[in-house]
Design a protein around this motif. Structure first.
Motif, PDB file in Angstrom:
ATOM      1  N   THR A  32       0.536  -1.039   0.151  1.00 29.99           N
ATOM      2  CA  THR A  32       0.000   0.304  -0.050  1.00 29.99           C
ATOM      3  C   THR A  32       0.793   1.298  -0.386  1.00 29.99           C
ATOM      4  O   THR A  32       2.282   1.471   0.422  1.00 29.99           O
ATOM      5  CB  THR A  32      -0.784  -0.233   1.657  1.00 29.99           C
ATOM      6  OG1 THR A  32      -0.128  -0.133   2.402  1.00 29.99           O
ATOM      7  CG2 THR A  32      -1.599  -1.005   1.179  1.00 29.99           C
ATOM      8  N   CYS A  33       0.355   2.550  -0.133  1.00 30.32           N
ATOM      9  CA  CYS A  33       0.996   3.280  -0.682  1.00 30.32           C
ATOM     10  C   CYS A  33       1.912   4.156   1.499  1.00 30.32           C
ATOM     11  O   CYS A  33       2.719   4.630   1.058  1.00 30.32           O
ATOM     12  CB  CYS A  33       0.307   4.657  -1.286  1.00 30.32           C
ATOM     13  SG  CYS A  33      -1.107   5.006  -0.062  1.00 30.32           S
ATOM     14  N   SER A  34       0.727   3.648   1.753  1.00 30.88           N
ATOM     15  CA  SER A  34       1.247   4.334   3.055  1.00 30.88           C
ATOM     16  C   SER A  34       2.585   3.196   4.108  1.00 30.88           C
ATOM     17  O   SER A  34       3.569   4.157   4.845  1.00 30.88           O
ATOM     18  CB  SER A  34       0.848   4.911   4.322  1.00 30.88           C
ATOM     19  OG  SER A  34      -0.134   2.745   5.007  1.00 30.88           O
ATOM     20  N   ALA A  35       2.436   2.204   3.397  1.00 27.54           N
ATOM     21  CA  ALA A  35       3.004   1.204   3.909  1.00 27.54           C
ATOM     22  C   ALA A  35       4.371   1.733   3.180  1.00 27.54           C
ATOM     23  O   ALA A  35       5.521   1.752   3.515  1.00 27.54           O
ATOM     24  CB  ALA A  35       3.434  -0.193   3.569  1.00 27.54           C
ATOM     25  N   ILE A  36       4.410   2.122   2.127  1.00 30.59           N
ATOM     26  CA  ILE A  36       5.639   2.413   1.334  1.00 30.59           C
ATOM     27  C   ILE A  36       6.021   4.239   1.087  1.00 30.59           C
ATOM     28  O   ILE A  36       7.769   4.092   1.792  1.00 30.59           O
ATOM     29  CB  ILE A  36       5.645   2.795  -0.749  1.00 30.59           C
ATOM     30  CG1 ILE A  36       5.065   1.286  -1.193  1.00 30.59           C
ATOM     31  CG2 ILE A  36       6.679   3.428  -1.371  1.00 30.59           C
ATOM     32  CD1 ILE A  36       4.465   1.666  -2.893  1.00 30.59           C
ATOM     33  N   TRP A  37       5.411   4.146   1.806  1.00 33.20           N
ATOM     34  CA  TRP A  37       6.005   6.075   2.348  1.00 33.20           C
ATOM     35  C   TRP A  37       6.613   5.322   4.673  1.00 33.20           C
ATOM     36  O   TRP A  37       7.901   6.166   4.420  1.00 33.20           O
ATOM     37  CB  TRP A  37       5.000   7.022   3.067  1.00 33.20           C
ATOM     38  CG  TRP A  37       4.356   7.685   1.350  1.00 33.20           C
ATOM     39  CD1 TRP A  37       4.465   6.651   0.221  1.00 33.20           C
ATOM     40  CD2 TRP A  37       4.894   8.785   1.255  1.00 33.20           C
ATOM     41  NE1 TRP A  37       3.645   8.085  -0.562  1.00 33.20           N
ATOM     42  CE2 TRP A  37       5.008   9.581  -0.051  1.00 33.20           C
ATOM     43  CE3 TRP A  37       5.830  10.258   1.779  1.00 33.20           C
ATOM     44  CZ2 TRP A  37       5.288  10.328  -0.998  1.00 33.20           C
ATOM     45  CZ3 TRP A  37       5.394  11.344   1.024  1.00 33.20           C
ATOM     46  CH2 TRP A  37       5.672  11.231  -0.542  1.00 33.20           C
ATOM     47  N   ASP A  38       5.798   5.176   4.516  1.00 32.79           N
ATOM     48  CA  ASP A  38       6.812   4.781   6.089  1.00 32.79           C
ATOM     49  C   ASP A  38       8.458   3.916   5.426  1.00 32.79           C
ATOM     50  O   ASP A  38       8.702   4.552   6.731  1.00 32.79           O
ATOM     51  CB  ASP A  38       5.508   3.640   6.428  1.00 32.79           C
ATOM     52  CG  ASP A  38       5.008   4.217   7.189  1.00 32.79           C
ATOM     53  OD1 ASP A  38       4.444   5.069   7.419  1.00 32.79           O
ATOM     54  OD2 ASP A  38       3.932   3.517   7.610  1.00 32.79           O
ATOM     55  N   ASP A  39       8.079   3.257   4.770  1.00 32.03           N
ATOM     56  CA  ASP A  39       9.587   2.700   5.182  1.00 32.03           C
ATOM     57  C   ASP A  39      10.435   3.169   4.769  1.00 32.03           C
ATOM     58  O   ASP A  39      11.962   3.714   4.931  1.00 32.03           O
ATOM     59  CB  ASP A  39       9.238   1.190   3.408  1.00 32.03           C
ATOM     60  CG  ASP A  39       8.631  -0.047   4.173  1.00 32.03           C
ATOM     61  OD1 ASP A  39       8.378  -0.406   5.785  1.00 32.03           O
ATOM     62  OD2 ASP A  39       8.499  -0.797   2.810  1.00 32.03           O
ATOM     63  N   LEU A  99       7.374   8.144  -5.801  1.00 35.39           N
ATOM     64  CA  LEU A  99       6.525   7.208  -4.833  1.00 35.39           C
ATOM     65  C   LEU A  99       4.650   7.229  -5.063  1.00 35.39           C
ATOM     66  O   LEU A  99       4.022   8.633  -5.835  1.00 35.39           O
ATOM     67  CB  LEU A  99       7.127   7.320  -3.790  1.00 35.39           C
ATOM     68  CG  LEU A  99       8.127   7.563  -3.211  1.00 35.39           C
ATOM     69  CD1 LEU A  99       8.182   7.864  -1.190  1.00 35.39           C
ATOM     70  CD2 LEU A  99       8.491   6.474  -3.165  1.00 35.39           C
ATOM     71  N   PRO A 100       4.066   6.412  -4.901  1.00 37.17           N
ATOM     72  CA  PRO A 100       2.426   6.571  -4.942  1.00 37.17           C
ATOM     73  C   PRO A 100       1.588   7.211  -4.365  1.00 37.17           C
ATOM     74  O   PRO A 100       2.155   7.581  -2.631  1.00 37.17           O
ATOM     75  CB  PRO A 100       2.006   5.911  -4.793  1.00 37.17           C
ATOM     76  CG  PRO A 100       2.859   4.425  -4.525  1.00 37.17           C
ATOM     77  CD  PRO A 100       4.703   4.876  -4.696  1.00 37.17           C
ATOM     78  N   GLU A 101       1.109   8.549  -4.184  1.00 38.55           N
ATOM     79  CA  GLU A 101       0.379   9.018  -3.162  1.00 38.55           C
ATOM     80  C   GLU A 101      -0.805   8.412  -2.684  1.00 38.55           C
ATOM     81  O   GLU A 101      -1.028   8.596  -1.761  1.00 38.55           O
ATOM     82  CB  GLU A 101       0.301  10.601  -3.981  1.00 38.55           C
ATOM     83  CG  GLU A 101       1.619  11.262  -3.343  1.00 38.55           C
ATOM     84  CD  GLU A 101       1.371  12.882  -3.442  1.00 38.55           C
ATOM     85  OE1 GLU A 101       0.881  13.146  -4.277  1.00 38.55           O
ATOM     86  OE2 GLU A 101       2.689  13.900  -3.458  1.00 38.55           O
ATOM     87  N   SER A 102      -1.351   7.531  -3.941  1.00 41.56           N
ATOM     88  CA  SER A 102      -2.687   7.203  -3.484  1.00 41.56           C
ATOM     89  C   SER A 102      -2.551   5.744  -3.910  1.00 41.56           C
ATOM     90  O   SER A 102      -1.611   5.306  -4.612  1.00 41.56           O
ATOM     91  CB  SER A 102      -3.776   7.806  -4.251  1.00 41.56           C
ATOM     92  OG  SER A 102      -4.795   7.302  -2.954  1.00 41.56           O
ATOM     93  N   CYS A 103      -3.355   4.835  -3.002  1.00 47.75           N
ATOM     94  CA  CYS A 103      -2.843   3.045  -3.437  1.00 47.75           C
ATOM     95  C   CYS A 103      -3.564   3.332  -5.448  1.00 47.75           C
ATOM     96  O   CYS A 103      -4.359   3.497  -5.489  1.00 47.75           O
ATOM     97  CB  CYS A 103      -3.822   2.373  -2.817  1.00 47.75           C
ATOM     98  SG  CYS A 103      -2.996   2.083  -0.954  1.00 47.75           S
ATOM     99  N   ALA A 144       3.367   6.201  -8.908  1.00 48.56           N
ATOM    100  CA  ALA A 144       3.916   7.291  -8.757  1.00 48.56           C
ATOM    101  C   ALA A 144       4.424   8.547  -9.172  1.00 48.56           C
ATOM    102  O   ALA A 144       4.289   8.829 -10.384  1.00 48.56           O
ATOM    103  CB  ALA A 144       5.545   5.974  -8.347  1.00 48.56           C
ATOM    104  N   VAL A 145       4.617   9.422  -7.989  1.00 55.14           N
ATOM    105  CA  VAL A 145       4.703  10.477  -9.046  1.00 55.14           C
ATOM    106  C   VAL A 145       5.919  11.191  -7.864  1.00 55.14           C
ATOM    107  O   VAL A 145       6.811  10.535  -7.058  1.00 55.14           O
ATOM    108  CB  VAL A 145       3.741  11.062  -8.510  1.00 55.14           C
ATOM    109  CG1 VAL A 145       2.664  10.887  -9.773  1.00 55.14           C
ATOM    110  CG2 VAL A 145       2.754  11.478  -7.150  1.00 55.14           C
TER     111      VAL A 145
END
Length: 303
Positions: free
Chosen positions: A2-9, A283-287, A291-292
């Motif tokens: 998910t997008c939030s998991a990517i941003w957390d990582d 990175l994607p800002e939404s699922c 990616a932007v």
């Protein structure tokens, strides 16, 4: 992923991403919500569109809310809870009431909500009353983004068990990549990566008309939406430095060239220089979205 998991990582900050709003209106609407909830729910779409537009046109934000309960129990009630939070530039206040018909919300003095104080609103709107405790709205609009279902709704359900009647699921607040996200009323602070402990601290602080120090810092503090992003970041940074929890204690003024002067009511002044920096990876800002370029605020210097 998910997008939030990517941003957390990646570990990118949430500073300066709060939805812009000079006031908040939350209207109870049980049942399912579509991606555009004000026109895709059990609410009359004409009334929903009118409420959403009235808030945006006046510089505020409207949200739909529902109790965090099992889906099978999501039945419409004969009256609907409404919250109105204002006074964000000074001493925030929170009013609440119930309406029999959602169209009654359209009687609010929309064009003045950004500047009226609570007493003035109460004189004009007889179905509202003061509320002396905080409320937390957790984004749970799963049709808008998968993260809201996977991360927002479970924490809302858990918080409802511990703080019954004070936590609501709400519609889209932006910032899916920071899920679970929440809006604290009356202060209008937007909080990223909510945990049960941080939510509890935010509610306790809101009861006293304060911000919770546990929400400070770039990982959790998206800022307060009545401020321009550059000012919100500078204010948030000074709060983290000083531990200042009084929402009215700091005034942030954009001096230009990404420099903000933050003044405390006790006379202290900080000059904060910031930069909006681009992450090397898109990175994607939404699922489910492409990616932007990922841009985040950083503090370069403070004097």
């Amino acid at each position: 992923m998910t997008c939030s998991a990517i941003w957390d990582d990646v570990g990118l900050p949430a500073w300066g991403t709060a939805p812009r709003a000079s006031f908040w209106v939350a209207v109870e609407q049980a049942g399912p919500w579509g991606a555009k909830a004000f026109t895709q729910s059990r609410l009359d779409p004409a009334v929903g569109a009118a409420i959403e537009t009235a808030a945006l046109d006046a510089g505020g934000r409207a949200l739909l809310i529902r109790r965090p309960i099992a889906r099978g129990e999501q039945a419409d009630r004969p009256v609907r809870r409404v919250y109105l939070a204002g006074g964000l530039t000074g001493r925030p206040w929170l009013l609440t009431g119930q309406v029999g018909e959602p169209a009654e919300v359209l009687t609010l003095p929309w064009g003045e909500l950004a500047t009226l104080d609570a007493v003035d609103v109460l004189r004009r709107v007889d179905w509202l009353a003061p509320l002396d405790q905080g409320v937390l709205l957790v984004c749970g609009n799963s049709k808008r983004d998968l993260c809201c279902a996977q991360r927002g709704r479970p924490i809302a359900l858990e918080l409802e068990r511990e703080h019954p009647g004070r936590v609501w699921e709400c519609t889209h607040t932006g910032g899916h990549r920071f899920a679970p996200t929440g809006i604290v009323l009356p202060t209008g602070q937007s909080v990223a990566r909510l945990t049960v402990d941080i939510a509890a601290a935010a509610l306790t602080a809101a009861d006293a008309g304060r911000l919770a120090s546990e929400t400070f810092g770039p990982w959790h503090d998206r800022g307060r939406g009545h401020l321009e992003p550059v000012c919100a970041v500078a204010e948030a940074h000074v709060r983290e430095l000083t531990g200042e929890t009084d929402p009215a204690a700091l005034v942030a003024v954009d001096s230009g060239d990404s420099t903000v002067e933050v003044t405390h009511t006790d006379g202290r002044v900080w000059t904060v220089r910031l930069a909006l920096q681009e992450h090397p990876e898109q990175l994607p800002e939404s699922c489910g979205k492409a990616a932007v370029a990922a841009r985040t605020w950083s503090v370069l210097a403070v004097s």
